[in-house]
Write an enzyme that holds these catalytic residues in place. Structure first.
Site, PDB file in Angstrom:
ATOM      1  N   LYS A  17     -53.625 -23.732  49.112  1.00 38.31           N
ATOM      2  CA  LYS A  17     -53.289 -24.008  50.514  1.00 38.31           C
ATOM      3  C   LYS A  17     -51.761 -24.062  50.703  1.00 38.31           C
ATOM      4  O   LYS A  17     -51.217 -23.415  51.588  1.00 38.31           O
ATOM      5  CB  LYS A  17     -53.900 -25.344  50.970  1.00 38.31           C
ATOM      6  N   ARG A  73     -59.989 -33.625  56.309  1.00 32.57           N
ATOM      7  CA  ARG A  73     -60.562 -33.646  54.965  1.00 32.57           C
ATOM      8  C   ARG A  73     -61.867 -34.401  54.927  1.00 32.57           C
ATOM      9  O   ARG A  73     -62.461 -34.534  53.858  1.00 32.57           O
ATOM     10  CB  ARG A  73     -59.618 -34.427  54.080  1.00 32.57           C
ATOM     11  N   ARG A 109     -48.830 -26.194  37.465  1.00 35.58           N
ATOM     12  CA  ARG A 109     -48.157 -26.361  38.767  1.00 35.58           C
ATOM     13  C   ARG A 109     -46.861 -27.136  38.616  1.00 35.58           C
ATOM     14  O   ARG A 109     -46.771 -28.119  37.897  1.00 35.58           O
ATOM     15  CB  ARG A 109     -49.058 -27.106  39.753  1.00 35.58           C
ATOM     16  N   ARG A 149     -46.673 -33.134  39.592  1.00 31.08           N
ATOM     17  CA  ARG A 149     -47.200 -34.195  40.460  1.00 31.08           C
ATOM     18  C   ARG A 149     -47.977 -35.238  39.657  1.00 31.08           C
ATOM     19  O   ARG A 149     -48.670 -34.915  38.710  1.00 31.08           O
ATOM     20  CB  ARG A 149     -48.117 -33.578  41.527  1.00 31.08           C
ATOM     21  N   ARG A 161     -60.525 -35.563  41.918  1.00 32.34           N
ATOM     22  CA  ARG A 161     -60.215 -35.007  43.249  1.00 32.34           C
ATOM     23  C   ARG A 161     -61.211 -33.909  43.613  1.00 32.34           C
ATOM     24  O   ARG A 161     -61.601 -33.790  44.782  1.00 32.34           O
ATOM     25  CB  ARG A 161     -58.785 -34.468  43.271  1.00 32.34           C
TER      26      ARG A 161
END
Ligand code: AP5
Ligand code: ZN
Length: 214
Positions: free
Chosen positions: A13, A88, A123, A156, A167
């Protein structure tokens, strides 16, 4: 243009938001980035959100709805916006409907869980801007540094494999029902809905989105 980006953590996203922002000149409203900024600033919201986010859980609907409504009311959102990470939950989507905030298109990024878990380890993010990279699939020009500012990239706090799996479980339970929700709105002619195969490379997906929304 008003766009919702729907998809699991790590589905891409934020990555495609960078492309869409540039292409359509609309601001990205990333609720995750807003919360991380609040944590960094040490605000009351940030202090509340930190533990919830580190555990991979969702911040309460009331807080998130208030935050997004306030953001959408800003002048830079008058010609459209890109919602990344909101809504969400069904209550968050209902709140948008009740507030009369319609969107032109909902894009669902479909990526299997195992691909996501493999991706997240690579990431890297630029905390100041939210710009996102991947060590293999979308590397910065200089390793470990943001392309625009040259500042350090970080990992992160919620990208540990255990937290990513948590998650993903919460995504399937609380967010995935929004796919059916928006498909129904699309059948009623209230929005457009497109499912995007998010397993292809970043440029291929951007090209498809450009053509789709052109
Ligand atoms: P948030 O920051 O929104 O995280 P998320 O939704 O879990 O999504 P991510 O940012 O992890 O993934 P992404 O889809 O943006 O993927 P990206 O482009 O970075 O939210 C964080 C937390 O805040 C939540 O857990 C919750 O606690 C809280 N929160 C936020 N909003 C909330 C709300 N509305 N209600 C309640 N709580 C809320 O890509 C991932 C990686 O893959 C990158 O390294 C990227 O370079 C790479 N990549 C991207 N595309 C490709 C591709 N096509 N091929 C290969 N690699 C790719
Ligand atoms: Zn993101």
């Amino acid at each position: 243009m008003r766009i919702i980006l729907l998809g699991a953590p790590g589905a891409g996203k934020g990555t495609q938001a960078q492309f869409l922002m540039k292409t359509f000149g609309i601001p990205q409203i990333s609720t995750g980035d807003m919360l991380r900024a609040a944590i960094k600033a040490g605000t009351e919201l940030g202090q509340q959100a930190k533990a919830v986010m580190d555990a991979g859980k969702l911040v309460s609907d009331d807080i998130m709805i208030g935050l997004v409504k306030e953001r959408i009311a800003q002048p830079d959102c008058q010609n459209g916006f890109l919602l990344d990470g909101f809504p969400r939950t069904i209550p968050q989507a209902d709140a948008m409907q009740e507030a009369g905030i319609d969107v032109d298109v909902v894009l669902e990024f479909a990526v299997p869980d195992d691909v996501i878990v493999a991706r997240m380890g690579g990431r890297r993010v630029h905390p100041g801007s939210g710009r996102v990279y991947h060590v293999e699939h979308n590397p910065p020009q200089q390793a470990g540094k943001d392309d625009v500012t040259g500042e350090d990239l970080i990992i992160r706090d919620d990208d540990k494999e255990e937290t990513v799996r948590k998650r993903l479980a919460i995504y399937h339970e609380q967010t995935e029902p929004l796919v059916a929700y928006y498909r129904t709105l699309a059948e009623q002619g209230k929005t457009a809905f497109h499912k995007v195969d998010g397993t292809r490379d970043v440029e291929t997906i951007s090209k498809e989105l450009g053509e789709l929304l052109g």
